[in-house]
Design a protein around this motif. Structure first.
Motif, PDB file in Angstrom:
ATOM      1  N   UNK A 140      -1.757 -12.634   4.802  1.00 43.17           N
ATOM      2  CA  UNK A 140      -2.097 -11.220   4.609  1.00 43.17           C
ATOM      3  C   UNK A 140      -0.979 -10.347   5.158  1.00 43.17           C
ATOM      4  N   UNK A 141      -0.535  -9.388   4.342  1.00 46.40           N
ATOM      5  CA  UNK A 141       0.382  -8.394   4.893  1.00 46.40           C
ATOM      6  C   UNK A 141       0.185  -7.065   4.166  1.00 46.40           C
ATOM      7  N   UNK A 174      -3.530  -5.305  -3.496  1.00 46.01           N
ATOM      8  CA  UNK A 174      -4.642  -4.350  -3.562  1.00 46.01           C
ATOM      9  C   UNK A 174      -4.201  -2.969  -3.089  1.00 46.01           C
ATOM     10  N   UNK A 175      -4.679  -1.915  -3.758  1.00 44.41           N
ATOM     11  CA  UNK A 175      -4.415  -0.557  -3.263  1.00 44.41           C
ATOM     12  C   UNK A 175      -5.249  -0.356  -2.004  1.00 44.41           C
ATOM     13  N   UNK A 176      -4.699  -0.722  -0.865  1.00 44.86           N
ATOM     14  CA  UNK A 176      -5.479  -0.784   0.360  1.00 44.86           C
ATOM     15  C   UNK A 176      -4.507  -0.925   1.527  1.00 44.86           C
ATOM     16  N   UNK A 226       5.402  -2.531   6.406  1.00 46.68           N
ATOM     17  CA  UNK A 226       6.089  -3.145   7.545  1.00 46.68           C
ATOM     18  C   UNK A 226       7.388  -3.786   7.045  1.00 46.68           C
ATOM     19  N   UNK A 227       7.426  -5.103   6.965  1.00 43.12           N
ATOM     20  CA  UNK A 227       8.658  -5.756   6.555  1.00 43.12           C
ATOM     21  C   UNK A 227       9.134  -5.346   5.167  1.00 43.12           C
ATOM     22  N   UNK A 228       8.214  -4.890   4.338  1.00 41.16           N
ATOM     23  CA  UNK A 228       8.620  -4.466   2.990  1.00 41.16           C
ATOM     24  C   UNK A 228       9.153  -3.021   2.967  1.00 41.16           C
ATOM     25  N   UNK A 229       9.056  -2.338   4.084  1.00 45.82           N
ATOM     26  CA  UNK A 229       9.728  -1.036   4.276  1.00 45.82           C
ATOM     27  C   UNK A 229       9.239   0.066   3.338  1.00 45.82           C
ATOM     28  N   UNK A 230       8.017  -0.065   2.828  1.00 40.24           N
ATOM     29  CA  UNK A 230       7.480   0.917   1.882  1.00 40.24           C
ATOM     30  C   UNK A 230       6.457   1.809   2.573  1.00 40.24           C
ATOM     31  N   UNK A 231       6.022   2.868   1.914  1.00 43.09           N
ATOM     32  CA  UNK A 231       4.886   3.608   2.455  1.00 43.09           C
ATOM     33  C   UNK A 231       3.644   2.706   2.514  1.00 43.09           C
ATOM     34  N   UNK A 232       2.664   3.056   3.339  1.00 49.10           N
ATOM     35  CA  UNK A 232       1.422   2.287   3.349  1.00 49.10           C
ATOM     36  C   UNK A 232       0.685   2.464   2.027  1.00 49.10           C
ATOM     37  N   UNK A 233      -0.241   1.552   1.751  1.00 48.88           N
ATOM     38  CA  UNK A 233      -1.046   1.686   0.549  1.00 48.88           C
ATOM     39  C   UNK A 233      -1.263   0.398  -0.224  1.00 48.88           C
ATOM     40  N   UNK A 234      -0.601  -0.670   0.205  1.00 48.64           N
ATOM     41  CA  UNK A 234      -0.804  -1.962  -0.458  1.00 48.64           C
ATOM     42  C   UNK A 234      -1.222  -3.012   0.560  1.00 48.64           C
ATOM     43  N   UNK A 235      -2.299  -3.739   0.256  1.00 57.05           N
ATOM     44  CA  UNK A 235      -2.572  -5.007   0.924  1.00 57.05           C
ATOM     45  C   UNK A 235      -1.947  -6.083   0.043  1.00 57.05           C
TER      46      UNK A 235
END
Lengths: 395, 395, 395, 395
Positions: free
Chosen positions: D191-192, D60-62, D196-205
């Protein structure tokens, strides 16, 4: 692998170089003051783009759909009544969302290609003596049909009926591209996203709440946490967010507002009208018609073009993509297969628009439609040449 | 502020997204093995693009002009004789460089718009019984006139004359866009740059040296240090450079070669021919002529277009830039004011090419030339549609 | 694959985010006015960084080595006499270049670790009654030994001798990092590159020519075309270049100058001194010595650190790279194997510097040197804490 | 202005260069097949990171908070009972969300610094004979306290009680950094987020739903539209989305999964443990204690460090930011002012970790805490040296 061609979907738009760079940031500490120095100017910039003095702006890591949900869950309670018109896919979806959230939606079926029937709204609102209707939903620009509705007329309908309902406007594909006047039109909630007139990647729902909308928040009993504007407001007051903010997009939004405001909103709108005019000249030259049934309904951000009876419009979109690597929009819902769409919002040049028109033309010719090569391009060229001259004279 | 329009200068070209990202690197230690892992595949890739098995490739942080200087200073001594044709600005400049370096240039004045006169070369070489001529200089593609010369014919002239001179070819605006065969044509030094067929930013001179050219290096007495290929060769053997290498460009070159070679060189050339064909169809539809005097001289990387007698071609370039934010090339030297140029090398789509043609058309109409709007576009569309179909049938 | 660690080679430096973005541009038409709007401010910015009012600045798509060649080929003729000191690899190479270009180099062998012997220069210049020496070459900062020489003293030597020779200074690893005063010191040609104090990728030779140097150009008979400043000057006067300019780097240089000048050059130099001070404190804590033999010779852009007799310093560089993915510099030439180098120029923070020191420390411990973990870090921390406090008091 | 220092907040993390480039894309048509070619491999990659064979993944874009809301609104109805432990800020917030959505939360107050009390859960579940508890919520890694809980033990508690409740796990700050076994542990919803562990900018649930969780969706009566996984599933089946997808982040996620999976998840976890071990060694050397009360609770993604009684831990975070431009995390909720946090998840090198430790050390010394300069660094260096050697022996 990405294409080198501009895209002609009605959003997300082509992202200007400077905005791509503004979004593409290394990680910062979003709890440090640096974040506040991006956030508050972005909020202030959005207010100016919305033409509002007093509304509160909220930015959710979400999309326009999330923006709709923010609007209704923060102001309404199960069983509340809302009034809407169903004149395209996006108004349809908002109605559907309301129903799924247990609201009682009174909606006016409206031909796809028509705008919001303000007069019908006035009748309904006048008849609603008990003021059961809590909110009027209005889709400013129906992205599915290329129809822009007259929001000022909806406001006049409310006023004429002396009705206190809130007015919520979906401006996803209009704000930043076509004139939008939150205060003048008495809009209580305006909803948009990052990926249309703001020319950014998708990922932000952008909302303005009037004082009247804010007043409705405490009593609203629809459950919400992620989309709760109270947590968001508390966060902003501390230069922060209730959860991890999409920092790059907020930085991008700050730059996007600067860009729109330094160009001047009226110039931005004139530019969209001018580019759209070229597309419409091409459509006429092809002997085709828009889905929008009257010139005053023509959208300056997207044109939905009717194809001849019996021809499947989706073939145009597939062929253009497969053969020329160019993206147009398909028809949605009731006009699926009947229209294809050329998006012309965001940052487009004459040359980019002409390349889209040229490819649409080749595609239709390839598929056997009676379209003369060069005809639409010539009509658009003529339009752009005249309007360039006009702009130069005005300047 | 950069434009969103593609550019139509004859290089530097539009840079594909993936190549921009390959060039834009954080700093690495260029003395670490990581550098060697970029450098050697890039050298190997260039060899394949040059169609050579045995030549040695050199990459200088410089430009095509630096490449010419590398060629002559590494192989010649003051007073040495070279043979050249002067048929455009770039052949002119190379001759000028030779003269400034104290070489004795025997050059054949050739009409601008003509190719290298291989037959005249053969006469001169045959007459040079004492083999005073050390090098024949040949500009494969004259960027100023849009003329591609027949390098195989120059080789045949050398062979027919039984002359041992070295053959140096400026392939700056041909290599990677049009067929170039270093080994088959017996080219001793091939010179190009990063910013044309390799689709990268400017900043690299790229050279191939045949074994015969390498053999000339030790006795060459023109002074050079920066451009000395011996230091460069020593560096490469140690995975390094004699000075700070332009790491990002070398990484980009590695990716660019991969891109060209996975597409297939013959496909790359066919693509350029196809895009160029559309531009030429448009020129014909406008009733104009190319500077190149015969179809076999037509360049697939740039078209120089003659304007009507008495009209200043530079006005087209200025007006297109000022009014439509689109860059074309002016005429240079003897054809200044008489031609304007449309560059069509590198990574271009039909849609991009059509946008350039459409803007050229509008510009000429704006300036009162007798060009019908849509006419050139329609001719190009027709060309692209047919060749797309042909490609599909072939695939 | 690039590392996430900062690099500690003595250039190219870590590139700040904003400068990477300034360099990474889409292609523009370098013959359009847009280019002039980048070029001229960049030239003006460089003048300010060089602290010169009247010098002419030239930017070649090349490196510092190309800058040296530009200096000598534009001002000298074969057989001309130059005076230099050989006190490190880079002064050595410049001397070598002069010899390869047929100049007569009178050079003073100077211990590596010492600065330019201005008193010896004065003797030699005084003895040169016939003013045969045309140019004095001076390497301001010897990157190989971490030695900064006193250019003002060289100027005083010339003046004391009443000698009219030109003064050429290699400021590749000093300009933009340590104080450099072109006008005050009577420097006739200053040479640097993009990849050191300007914090950009490699690819630009940057030169300032005094009026006196300019006056020498016409009579200079060393052949040059690519590096001819007359063509370059002609180009600049027309907002252009004699060949394809490295647009992205020039845009980057413009931004880099802005960055240096808004920070304030004296602040930039103080920052370098402060960061270097921490490295030197660590070296002392490790019980090691610098190659530079006296504190007034210590370079603020690079430290060359002597390892104990019998230990191969190259092992430190290899081990740090292999085990900790961190790049230091090896020793070059006469000090190969005897020193390793920590580069500390460009944009470095305390935290970055400490990470380099910490890894150097671990590496030496891993290799059995008598270095206590944490000792150098603690010394550097102490230095940074005190100087931070001092800066705060001063501010 | 962004910092050149790495950040040490417990997410968002430092973004590796290659992932920044994967996210930073030009706009594509998200309704074209190109999108499906990013989406499906990303979904498949996430499954592997979650260690699940059959779960369905949703993006989700969240943010993580939106992920929690997705979990509860898709599976529960107003009044439904859930069991949770409150042992930190993030478990607290999830409980709060449940309450705001009208759920009946039975939560076990647990000391902050402790893990989830699986034995207490077992008692409660056993006592719940009527199986009123529909869901057990578990926060795998409490980002506020640096405590990792034993999810396998929670599963055993459910099994021992023979209880059919669903198990929802917040793995926002564990997944991709520490071992997580969706199938083995019988997790029904994981839920993640992207940052964090995916090392990307925020914006995905990012969520995984087990078959059992999917079965609960139809009967769930909490209203949702934006977060409705049924619309999302329908979209995925058509290579699309129910609204505008965050294309760049999805492309980035695809690359991030590739990166994690080619390194090998067990190697990724060992790397995090190793880096965390260095931080913990430093904490011990400083004479301080972690908030996590026992070694088996120590998180490998974040360390919350208790400061001496009476000292305000927030001063450390402010001073580090103001003086050294380095970001650490403050304490939240019950441990506000009592702890500061060092985030060490994502892509970190020894050198980066040491720079964070060095700055924390300086900061504490600056503020008068009894911390010896170099002490923590030396302990961490020792740890990294030994573990590097161990890794080398193992490899």
């Amino acid at each position: 692998m990405t294409s080198q061609n501009p895209i002609f979907i009605p959003g997300p738009t082509n992202i200007p170089e400077a905005l791509r760079k503004a979004v593409d940031m290394p990680t910062i500490d979003h709890r440090s003051p640096v974040f506040g120095r991006m956030l508050h100017p972005a909020l202030e910039g959005v207010k100016q783009v919305l033409k509002t003095r007093d509304a509160q702006v909220f930015l959710f890591p979400s999309t326009g759909t999330g923006g709709w949900e923010t609007a209704i869950t923060n102001t309404l309670s199960p069983g509340d009544k809302v009034l809407a018109a169903r004149n395209g896919m996006f108004s349809h979806r908002w109605i559907d969302m309301c129903q799924r959230h247990g609201l009682d939606v009174d909606f006016v079926e409206t031909p796809w290609g028509e705008g919001i029937p303000a007069d019908r709204f006035q009748d309904i609102l006048t008849a609603d003596k008990g003021h059961q209707i809590r909110v009027v939903l209005a889709t400013h620009n129906e992205t599915a049909t290329g129809v822009v509705s007259d929001i000022a007329a909806v406001r006049r309908a409310l006023d004429a009926a002396g009705h206190p309902a809130l007015l919520f406007v979906d401006g996803v594909s209009s704000i930043g591209s076509m004139d939008f006047r939150m205060d003048d039109w008495g809009v209580d909630i305006a909803v948009t996203g990052s990926q249309k007139g703001f020319m950014l990647p998708p990922g932000l729902a952008i909302l303005g709440f009037s004082a009247k909308a804010m007043a409705a928040v405490e009593s609203a009993r629809l459950p919400r946490t992620f989309f709760d504007i109270r947590d968001m407001a508390t966060g902003y007051a501390r230069n922060g967010y209730p959860y991890t903010p999409p920092v790059g997009l907020i930085n991008g939004l700050n730059h996007a507002c600067d860009r729109l405001l330094s160009e001047g909103l009226e110039n931005v709108f004139a530019r969209h009208r001018r580019i759209a005019g070229g597309v419409r000249a091409a459509v006429a030259a092809w002997g085709l018609e828009l889905c929008a049934v009257r010139p005053d309904l023509y959208s300056d951000s997207v044109s939905a073009i009717r194809v001849p009876e019996g021809f499947d419009a989706n073939r145009i979109v597939s062929h253009a993509l497969d053969t020329y690597d160019m993206a147009f929009g398909t028809g949605l819902g009731e006009v699926a297969g009947k229209v294809f769409r050329i998006g012309h919002l965001g940052s487009l040049t004459d040359a980019m628009a002409l390349s889209g028109i040229a490819v649409a033309e080749m595609t239709m010719a390839d598929l056997g439609l009676n379209v003369r090569l060069g005809s639409g391009v010539a009509a658009a060229q003529e339009h752009y040449r005249q309007s360039t001259t006009a702009l130069r004279k005005a300047a």
